[in-house]
Design a protein around this motif. Sequence first.
Motif, PDB file in Angstrom:
ATOM      1  N   ARG A 257       4.764   3.472  -4.569  1.00 17.63           N
ATOM      2  CA  ARG A 257       3.460   3.076  -4.108  1.00 17.63           C
ATOM      3  C   ARG A 257       2.987   3.815  -3.095  1.00 17.63           C
ATOM      4  O   ARG A 257       3.581   3.574  -2.061  1.00 17.63           O
ATOM      5  CB  ARG A 257       3.555   1.481  -4.147  1.00 17.63           C
ATOM      6  CG  ARG A 257       2.134   0.818  -3.860  1.00 17.63           C
ATOM      7  CD  ARG A 257       2.383  -0.552  -3.772  1.00 17.63           C
ATOM      8  NE  ARG A 257       2.891  -1.037  -2.416  1.00 17.63           N
ATOM      9  CZ  ARG A 257       3.989  -1.810  -2.369  1.00 17.63           C
ATOM     10  NH1 ARG A 257       4.925  -1.771  -3.286  1.00 17.63           N
ATOM     11  NH2 ARG A 257       4.687  -1.909  -1.182  1.00 17.63           N
ATOM     12  N   PRO A 260      -2.343   3.718   1.261  1.00 17.67           N
ATOM     13  CA  PRO A 260      -3.736   3.769   1.264  1.00 17.67           C
ATOM     14  C   PRO A 260      -4.433   5.024   1.774  1.00 17.67           C
ATOM     15  O   PRO A 260      -3.782   5.404   3.108  1.00 17.67           O
ATOM     16  CB  PRO A 260      -4.068   2.393   1.686  1.00 17.67           C
ATOM     17  CG  PRO A 260      -3.148   2.159   2.621  1.00 17.67           C
ATOM     18  CD  PRO A 260      -1.713   2.670   1.950  1.00 17.67           C
ATOM     19  N   SER A 261      -5.275   5.561   1.445  1.00 10.69           N
ATOM     20  CA  SER A 261      -6.056   6.586   2.212  1.00 10.69           C
ATOM     21  C   SER A 261      -7.528   6.417   2.207  1.00 10.69           C
ATOM     22  O   SER A 261      -7.991   5.530   1.449  1.00 10.69           O
ATOM     23  CB  SER A 261      -5.733   7.882   1.714  1.00 10.69           C
ATOM     24  OG  SER A 261      -6.016   7.982   0.459  1.00 10.69           O
ATOM     25  N   ASN A 262      -8.246   6.793   3.074  1.00 10.09           N
ATOM     26  CA  ASN A 262      -9.647   6.932   3.223  1.00 10.09           C
ATOM     27  C   ASN A 262     -10.142   8.110   3.884  1.00 10.09           C
ATOM     28  O   ASN A 262      -9.610   8.931   4.283  1.00 10.09           O
ATOM     29  CB  ASN A 262     -10.318   5.829   3.961  1.00 10.09           C
ATOM     30  CG  ASN A 262      -9.816   5.535   5.319  1.00 10.09           C
ATOM     31  OD1 ASN A 262      -9.931   6.560   6.225  1.00 10.09           O
ATOM     32  ND2 ASN A 262      -9.166   4.368   5.679  1.00 10.09           N
ATOM     33  N   THR A 308       0.044  -1.828   6.963  1.00  9.14           N
ATOM     34  CA  THR A 308      -0.024  -1.192   5.403  1.00  9.14           C
ATOM     35  C   THR A 308       1.250  -0.953   5.016  1.00  9.14           C
ATOM     36  O   THR A 308       2.292  -1.022   5.783  1.00  9.14           O
ATOM     37  CB  THR A 308      -0.572   0.419   5.854  1.00  9.14           C
ATOM     38  OG1 THR A 308       0.173   0.971   6.740  1.00  9.14           O
ATOM     39  CG2 THR A 308      -2.116   0.130   5.942  1.00  9.14           C
TER      40      THR A 308
END
Length: 548
Positions: A257, A260-262, A308
């Motif tokens: 898994r 997360p990224s942005n 996270t």
Amino acid sequence: MDPYVEWESSQIDPDVPFRASAHHRHHTWAKTYHSFPQLYIQPRTTQEIRKIVSLAQRCRRRLVVVGCAHSPSDLTCTSSWMVNLDHYNKLLTIDKSSNRVIMQAGIRLYDLIARLKENGLAMPNLGSIDNQSIAGAFATATHGSSTRHGLLSQSVLSLKIMLADGRELLCAPDKHADLFSAALVSLGALGIITEVVFQAVPAFKIQWSQSLHPLEDIIGDWEKGLWSRTEFTRVWWLPYKKKAVKWRADKTDEDIRLPPSNRWTGILGFHTYHTLLYISTWFPRILPALESFVLRVQYGFTYDGAHTTAVQEGQSGLLMNCLYSQFVNEWAIPLERGPEALTRLSAWLHGDQETSRIPYDLNGIYVHAPIEVRVTDTSINPGTRPYLDSTVPSGPTLYLNATLYRPYNTDPPCRKRYYEAFEWLMKELGGRPHWAKNFSTVTKDEIHAMYPHMREWLRVRHEVDPDGLFVGDWHRRLILANDQGDVPLRFEERPSRVEPAKTGGLNWFGQLPATSSSPHSSEESFDMIHRSEAMKSGTLPVGVGETQ
């Protein structure tokens, strides 16, 4: 190439290639130092390495072995001959019954990791990056962050090393044990490590989480399981905000898994932060305010308790992005001194001289974030302890790393005084500097006092390389004993000058002795040719031959 060197090369095993090029410009990964070796040599076989050693002896040239040059110090700077083992990088054998792996010493960690993965194996622990060669990583005491693991060298079961006289010796806890203890942290000053036997482990995944906390919570949890609750733990401290990011990981069987990224944790954030750091070179007062940006860009956090999680393959999840060119000043201190270290350094950075008791003026000093906090424990390993192991022998070791970025290769203005204050505190707390980092105020006498087995290391070094074929200014300045005053060893390279480079950092130039204008006719040259031929034919007696 120098015609004299070409002639000499033709006299020693003419069928063995001498893969040398001139006009190579060497620089550290961070471009803190640049040097210009006379020859840059990339051998592909053991015979080629032996020929390099013989030629260097005959041509009076020091040898420097370099991998990815990730150390930002001048340890690998030379104007002499530089040897790179990127083409001496084969994985030779894998014993799946014992998970023992034999490899050539030039293999990069990322290549080793990939080859191990193909066979269901992994390295048990990693540092922050995987660019180094296996030999370069353990030769400078590379470590990860876990109280269940020690230095990378603790997985090295045995090694082979090419000495200055052309012998390739097998070293292990029960064979040439003193040389093994010295070579596990060799600092490039003993010879050329050629082969490594390494203890791998079954491949694994890790589930990690990172979360934002007030610094006081981190200190409060110090002796309540912060460093032992999970197998892997590290902390990134943001000193002006008095907050820290806690990263923890354990092995897992869960599915992958990804984190997360942005857009801010990607390319946009990377270049924006780089530009802001560059602006801070002239306006350093903005650095405290930049810590909020760091939290958002590097970690995606905006409030206490934010966290996270992810599941990754262990060999990728343990790595981190070093971002930009940087100075790194990392010290090892006893783990129990950690709360005092963080409290006093935090107080100093916030102008509380009474609490910090650090006798350096803070005026005008602004530092970069984060300050990295990691841990190891070599005391749990019953194996060979390197003579120059920087960890605490009787318990867990804490590492504090004061990083200063060099945005667009521009040096930060506060480095000198910040590092003077930081190193003063580390020394007071019983610390030892990381061999591959940018420590600057430590004297040779202090180094010797820090290492009770320094004499043994120096004795071994002198026995295997009495003429200093692998010795440079860094070794002379910080380690080599002054028993003979300041008289250099026969092949030792001394500095000529160090000057600012136009592209940032420093240009380093060494002194080279003159080579002869005619072929050798001395007894020494005859002996070198005889040794080379004897090694090739296998007629050398036991104790002097190729591999023992």
